[in-house]
Write a protein that holds these residues in place. Structure first.
Motif: not given
Length: 296
Positions: A146-147, A157, A161, A198, A206, A208, A237, A261-262
């Motif tokens: 996730g973030t 990283r 995802r 998201r 970004h 939500e 995902p 960003d995930t």
């Protein structure tokens, strides 16, 4: 210890039999060796060596001190060698915190293969979605998806995802295909553990969006089952929906809004000298996941 270098000089002098030989071994001058040893005797308030122009000998107190210090030095060298060796060969215990389906499907098999390759290592994998304290609870690292929130931990990283919005062809035939975030308000969304989805906006920021629908579940496979039955749209995902997309059971939409960003992260405590077992395991995971199209 303030005079620890003098202790090393004492041991070397006794082992070598003279100040001259000890100085050569240590790469220092004979006078420096003599001064440092005299300072050690002054600090302790005892005479360790009796010196003459032709010989030197340990006093009774000096012999006891020498034997103890020689043992300590040997243990220190063994410890240093063990640490240096550990930087090349993973050994000991590796304790990991993982969460969710990604850990079950990808991390656990990779960890089993890694353990097979390193017989001197023991592996402990704890499955938990809670935010564990790695330092307090003795974990070497955690795998999280996730973030990431700001923290004092180091994050690397290890896999992509990508979050995809998907629906069945039957659903789209009945309700149409959403083109933007505004359209989602007119669709049934399958809600997960969070009531928001998201997105990446047109300007790259970004955000939500709260979504609603008839189906709510905190399990990704349950959400996937509902999407297959045409009950609504789902955001999951890519590894959840990859097979369904390839088989045509689901269709991905609104790809321009896919967040960037995930990811899947390896997080571990801040440590300048990262141990071999942690560093090699993270490298191993990165290499394994790089071979999977939808994780690379």
């Amino acid at each position: 210890m303030k005079h620890w270098d003098a202790v090393e000089i004492l041991v070397q002098v006794v082992d070598s039999g003279s100040f001259s030989a000890a100085a050569r071994q240590l790469g220092i001058s004979k006078s420096h060796a003599s001064r440092r040893l005299s300072a050690l005797e002054n600090q302790l308030g005892v005479q360790l060596l009796t010196r003459s122009t032709r010989s030197l000998a340990l006093t009774e107190t000096g012999e006891a001190y020498y034997l103890r210090c020689k043992s300590i030095l040997a243990q220190m060298r063994e410890t240093e060698l063990a640490v240096m060796e550990q930087q090349d060969t993973p050994r000991g215990n590796l304790r990991i915190s993982v969460a969710g389906a990604f850990g079950e499907r990808y991390v656990a098999p990779a960890a089993a293969e890694f353990l097979h390759l390193h017989p001197a290592l023991n592996m402990h994998i704890d499955f938990s979605s809670r935010n564990v304290d790695l330092v307090e609870e003795g974990y070497d690292l955690a795998i999280r998806a996730g973030t990431l929130r700001d923290s004092s931990l180091i994050a690397r990283r290890i896999a992509e995802r990508r979050l995809l919005i998907c629906g069945s062809r039957d659903y789209f035939d009945r309700y149409g295909i959403p083109q933007n975030l505004r359209d989602l308000r007119n669709h049934s969304c399958l809600v997960g553990s969070l009531a928001t989805w998201r997105f990446r906006e047109r300007d790259g920021q970004h955000s939500e969006l709260k979504v609603e629908g008839r189906w709510r579940s905190n399990n990704g496979h349950a959400l996937l089952a509902a999407a297959r039955r045409g009950l609504g749209l789902v955001q999951l995902p890519e590894f959840y929906v990859y097979d369904d997309l390839q088989a045509g059971r689901l269709q991905a939409v609104m790809n321009d809004y896919q967040p960037t960003d995930t990811a899947v992260w390896a997080v571990y405590p801040h440590n300048r000298h990262l141990s071999a077992k942690v560093s090699l395991f993270i490298d191993f995971l990165c290499e394994r996941f790089r071979q999977i199209d939808y994780l690379s």
